[in-house]
Scaffold this motif. Sequence first.
Motif, PDB file in Angstrom:
ATOM      1  N   HIS A 146      -9.311   6.495  -6.371  1.00 46.57           N
ATOM      2  CA  HIS A 146      -8.536   5.916  -6.490  1.00 46.57           C
ATOM      3  C   HIS A 146      -7.463   6.354  -5.650  1.00 46.57           C
ATOM      4  O   HIS A 146      -6.702   5.758  -5.238  1.00 46.57           O
ATOM      5  N   GLY A 147      -6.804   7.601  -5.234  1.00 44.21           N
ATOM      6  CA  GLY A 147      -6.082   7.701  -4.193  1.00 44.21           C
ATOM      7  C   GLY A 147      -5.594   6.816  -3.141  1.00 44.21           C
ATOM      8  O   GLY A 147      -5.071   6.526  -2.758  1.00 44.21           O
ATOM      9  N   GLN A 148      -6.828   6.709  -2.544  1.00 47.63           N
ATOM     10  CA  GLN A 148      -6.628   6.237  -1.743  1.00 47.63           C
ATOM     11  C   GLN A 148      -6.743   5.195  -1.197  1.00 47.63           C
ATOM     12  O   GLN A 148      -6.079   4.285  -0.197  1.00 47.63           O
ATOM     13  N   ILE A 149      -7.571   4.041  -2.011  1.00 50.56           N
ATOM     14  CA  ILE A 149      -6.740   3.182  -2.136  1.00 50.56           C
ATOM     15  C   ILE A 149      -5.817   2.777  -2.609  1.00 50.56           C
ATOM     16  O   ILE A 149      -5.297   1.584  -2.541  1.00 50.56           O
ATOM     17  N   THR A 150      -5.073   3.794  -4.179  1.00 50.69           N
ATOM     18  CA  THR A 150      -3.780   2.989  -4.171  1.00 50.69           C
ATOM     19  C   THR A 150      -3.085   3.012  -2.898  1.00 50.69           C
ATOM     20  O   THR A 150      -2.140   3.023  -2.673  1.00 50.69           O
ATOM     21  N   ALA A 151      -3.453   4.276  -1.631  1.00 52.66           N
ATOM     22  CA  ALA A 151      -2.216   4.573  -0.465  1.00 52.66           C
ATOM     23  C   ALA A 151      -2.549   3.430   0.455  1.00 52.66           C
ATOM     24  O   ALA A 151      -1.378   3.161   0.977  1.00 52.66           O
ATOM     25  N   VAL A 152      -4.420   3.117   0.970  1.00 48.98           N
ATOM     26  CA  VAL A 152      -3.852   1.500   1.375  1.00 48.98           C
ATOM     27  C   VAL A 152      -2.553   0.570   1.078  1.00 48.98           C
ATOM     28  O   VAL A 152      -2.234  -0.082   1.483  1.00 48.98           O
ATOM     29  N   ILE A 153      -3.356   0.224  -0.248  1.00 48.61           N
ATOM     30  CA  ILE A 153      -2.275  -0.319  -1.103  1.00 48.61           C
ATOM     31  C   ILE A 153      -0.839  -0.712  -0.906  1.00 48.61           C
ATOM     32  O   ILE A 153      -0.382  -1.331  -0.687  1.00 48.61           O
TER      33      ILE A 153
END
Length: 126
Positions: free
Chosen positions: A32-39
């Motif tokens: 979840h943290g990595q997807i949030t970083a991409v967004i």
Amino acid sequence: MNLLASVLRTVVPVLVGLVVAATDVLGLVADHGQITAVIAAVVTAVYYLLLRLAEQLADRIGWEPGRVIAGVLLGWARPPEYQAPRGTAPVRLRLDTDALRADVTEALRQAGQEAARPDATLRRLS
């Protein structure tokens, strides 16, 4: 050119941060943290680009309130101005080959002595 330079100076660090934060996305399972970083990186880049374009358009058509609003939403009321570098002066460099050769010879000699005595090298490092 100011627009391109300012966009690149903002987007490139965002993308570098994205790559550092999301290295697992490139080959491993993303959490979840990595997807949030991409967004967050994408939203930041789009936000900045749209406001810089609006700021530049308002400046071109002479609409000062629009330029100020876009600038304030970017954190500073004025767009960046990048100065062209001044002319350069020629520099002459003369290498002292004899001194360079002596330094390299001495460094190699010392490296050879230290390689022959690894215990002395270890004592200095600790």
